[in-house]
Structure formats: C-alpha cells, structure tokens
Design a protein around this motif. Structure first.
Motif, short mmCIF file in Angstrom:
data_model
loop_
_atom_site.label_atom_id
_atom_site.label_comp_id
_atom_site.label_asym_id
_atom_site.label_seq_id
_atom_site.Cartn_x
_atom_site.Cartn_y
_atom_site.Cartn_z
N PRO A 1 50.26 41.46 38.88
CA PRO A 1 48.95 41.25 39.04
C PRO A 1 48.58 41.33 40.29
O PRO A 1 49.30 41.04 41.46
N ASN B 1 39.50 41.40 34.33
CA ASN B 1 40.42 41.88 33.29
C ASN B 1 39.99 42.26 31.91
O ASN B 1 40.59 43.26 31.21
N GLY C 1 40.72 45.61 34.14
CA GLY C 1 41.72 45.52 35.18
C GLY C 1 41.24 46.35 36.51
O GLY C 1 39.90 46.75 36.57
N ARG D 1 46.08 47.63 36.52
CA ARG D 1 46.65 46.32 36.84
C ARG D 1 45.56 45.07 36.76
O ARG D 1 44.54 45.36 37.28
N LYS D 2 45.95 44.06 36.34
CA LYS D 2 45.53 42.90 35.93
C LYS D 2 45.17 42.05 37.44
O LYS D 2 45.90 42.27 38.29
N VAL D 3 44.13 41.17 37.38
CA VAL D 3 43.87 40.36 38.38
C VAL D 3 44.21 39.06 37.89
O VAL D 3 43.97 38.52 36.87
#
Length: 414
Positions: A39, A71, A75, A82-84
C-alpha cells in the motif's frame, strides 16, 4: 537551534543511522523499498497523548477517514489501484519527539506526512521533511516562521497566523461599528509560544493600522497554567472593552472560567486562532460561560454538503462532533493522495512537485481550491468569524460565509 543548524544535525543523524532521539532510520534504500511495494503509505503525526490528545485523536481519525474514502473509490488508479495505508505517530505534544517520530515514519516508507497541530512540533518536522526530501502537508500549524526559510517540502492547508490575526482585527472593527459600539481598546491574552506570540504580534500590528489601541499584552505558559484569574483581573483594570485570546483548548477554557469570575466590563471576547472558542466541545464544557464568544479562525465549511455529510459520518462512527482540525487533516491527506495519483509515482520528490501544482477542492472554508504559493502556503485559505449562538458555533462574518448575523454585545456583560 536555528533551522539551518537543525538540518545539519539531522543530516549527520541520518548518515550515522543513530536516530538522534528516536528510532534509527532505515536509510534511503530501505524507505524507497517500502514505498515501492504494498500500500501507499501516508503518515499522520499528531499529539494523541498529553494535554492536546483530544484534538490529536480527532485529527488522526479525520486522516483515516480520508484514507478510507480513497480506498473505497478504488485506491490510487494511476498505480493500478494500489490501496492507501495510514501510518501514525504520536508527538505527545513535544517538539523533540515529533522530530524523531517524523524520521521513523519517513524511514517506514511514508510518501508524505500530515500534521501536527502544534507549531513548535511542525517547526522540527518541517526540517526533517526537508532533509529527507519528503513532503509535509500541515493541517493545523499557525506559525508563519516556518514559511520564511525557503523550504521546498513544506506546505500548509490552513491560513497562517498573520492572515488570521489580520482578519480578526479587520472583522472586529467592522462588526463593532455595525453594532454601533466601535471598539476602543483591546487587551490580548495569549499563550507564550510562537503560536500565541505570533498571533498577538500580528493582531497588534493590524489593529494599530486600523486605529485600534491594543494593550495590555499578557502571556502565560499553556503547559503549566492552572488558573488565569490574575491575568483577567489585569485585563479588567486596563479598561479594555474587548479581550482577544489566543490559546489552546485547556487554557482557553481556563480563560473563560476566569472571565466569568472576574467579570471585566467587555463588549466581546474575541478568539484569534483560538483552539477552543469555535469547538462544539467548548460549548458543552463552558455552557453559559462561553455564550456569545467570537472566534476568527479556519473552519469547516458549514455550507458545503460534502462537509456536512463527512461530519455526520464522523458523528455516527465515533459518537462525537467532528472538529475543524479533523476536517483539515482529511483535506491534507487528500492533497497528498491526489498528488500521488497525478505523479503516478511514490517517489516523494515527484509527489512534492505534484503537490506544488495541485488544486484540491477543500472541505474547509476557502476562496477556491487548495492551491499552494511558492512558499508552500495555501493561497486560497480563508479565515472566517464565528460566534457561539444559542448553544451552537455559527459562521457570522463576512456575509458571504455567514450562517447568521453577529451579536456583538455579550450576554454576561455587567
């Protein structure tokens, strides 16, 4: 220690990997590896223990809500969704601990930092950010001194001390004249750090230009003060018809209790960058003691439906009204996340450049999108005047931002 000397010291600290008062940094390669996988990490550094823990916890929650919203929306799309992840630190309200916590969070792979609520802490963190070339977006930090050093990695969402204090003097003149009771003399009570002293100095300069007398100027140590009766007695003896107060929450509540006890002959209590007088918790804690208090400060935008929805969601989740500091933390995280999206990179230098060129719609009051001047200040940040009316904090001035009209003469005036 000067900013230049602090940068040099931190540089030596990083090279030797000894940590200088905190955890040893992982080094440039380790931090880069952390950023390039998993992440996207954004760091939140606030005082979640100590005398300002309530505000710090609020701000950490606001930052987490921003991460959750990002998210939920998919994201960072430019990085394949990609997630945070929010990684957090506790400054404990202490500048040296904030410094070491900032280094730890950067070493853990943070692409940017938000924080810190206290100007003294942000002063040290801004040096850490500059040395490591990682952007630092200040949610709540009033001191303008940080932005006089030519830093490239420091940004601020809220309006600064000078902007707030200058607006406070101007609003006071306009509101008092509209009420038919032009202000004559203002006493200024403030905590003694850069935050309070800077607010007092800026307000005094602006007021004098408007023909308003200011004095006495009374300072105190917010970390140790337990009673402000003597200081308010001095205000009463001065003959001032307005008392301006610049302090944090606990000490500003003490000032309200002292005012109710001493009963100085005032037309208004006028918060300047005040950490209490625009807070729902102060309305509850002070009760009738705080009725009709004014406060010039940054504020969540009560006229924005998105802000209203966010605050309702916070209330449902945490069972507590969302303070403006938490909304600013939400905005600050959005600034970093949108910069990562725009840069399509977790390289902090590229993220920094994207922040410098960003335009992010705020949930706090502003004159347009969050957009940064060359020195890192939000050029569209806008102070608003609020007042406690009928048990609620209302935006009252200027007219285009107002929910209701200001009521200048306070209810408890003898």
């Amino acid at each position: 220690m000067s900013a230049r000397k602090l940068i040099a010291a931190l540089g030596a600290c990083t090279v030797l990997a000894t940590g200088c008062g905190g955890s040893a940094p992982m080094g440039v390669a380790g931090a880069a590896a952390e950023r390039d996988q998993g992440p996207v990490k954004i760091a939140a550094l606030h005082p979640v223990s100590g005398s300002n823990a309530v505000d710090g916890q609020q701000m950490r929650r606001g930052a987490q809500m921003a991460v959750d919203a990002i998210n939920a929306a998919g994201g960072i799309r430019s990085l394949g969704g990609r997630k945070v992840e929010l990684i957090t630190g506790d400054s404990q309200g202490k500048a040296d601990i904030g410094q070491s916590e900032a280094q730890r969070l950067i070493s853990a792979g943070a692409v940017g930092l938000v924080g810190t609520y206290q100007s003294a802490v942000s002063t040290n963190v801004s040096v850490v950010a500059e040395r490591n070339r990682v952007p630092f977006v200040m949610d709540v930090t009033a001191s303008d001194t940080i932005f006089s050093h030519g830093y490239k990695y420091s940004f601020r969402v809220q309006p600064g001390s000078k902007a707030i204090a200058t607006a406070a003097a101007r609003y006071l003149k306009q509101v008092s004249e509209q009420a038919g009771k032009p202000v004559r003399k203002v006493a200024f009570l403030h905590e003694q750090s850069d935050f309070g002293s800077g607010a007092a100095e800026a307000f005094t300069a602006a007021a004098k230009q408007l023909g308003i007398e200011v004095g006495p100027n009374i300072s105190y140590d917010a970390t140790t003060v337990s009673d402000l009766t003597a200081q308010v007695t001095q205000v009463k003896a001065s003959g001032a018809d307005v008392l301006a107060v610049a302090g944090y929450y606990r000490d500003s509540l003490l000032a309200a209790k002292a005012i109710a006890s001493v009963k100085p002959d005032l037309n208004a209590v006028w918060g300047v960058s005040n950490g209490a007088y625009d807070q729902p918790k102060f309305v509850t804690d002070a009760g009738e003691l705080g009725a009709d208090y004014f406060s010039t400060n940054y504020h969540y935008d009560a006229t924005n439906p998105e802000t209203v929805a966010l605050r309702e969601r916070y209330q449902r989740t945490y069972g507590d009204p969302m303070r403006t500091g938490a909304v600013l933390s939400y905005d600050a995280v959005q600034v970093i996340a949108q910069a990562v999206e725009k840069a399509a990179s977790t390289d902090p230098r590229k993220v920094r450049d994207a922040i410098a060129a960003s335009e992010v719609p705020p949930l706090t009051v502003g004159n347009g999108p969050i957009s940064f001047a060359a020195n890192g200040d939000n050029e569209n940040a806008f102070p608003v005047l609020m007042q406690i009316q009928d048990g609620q904090v209302k935006q009252v001035f200027p007219a285009e931002k107002a929910e209701s009209r200001p009521e200048y003469q306070v209810a408890w005036r003898p």
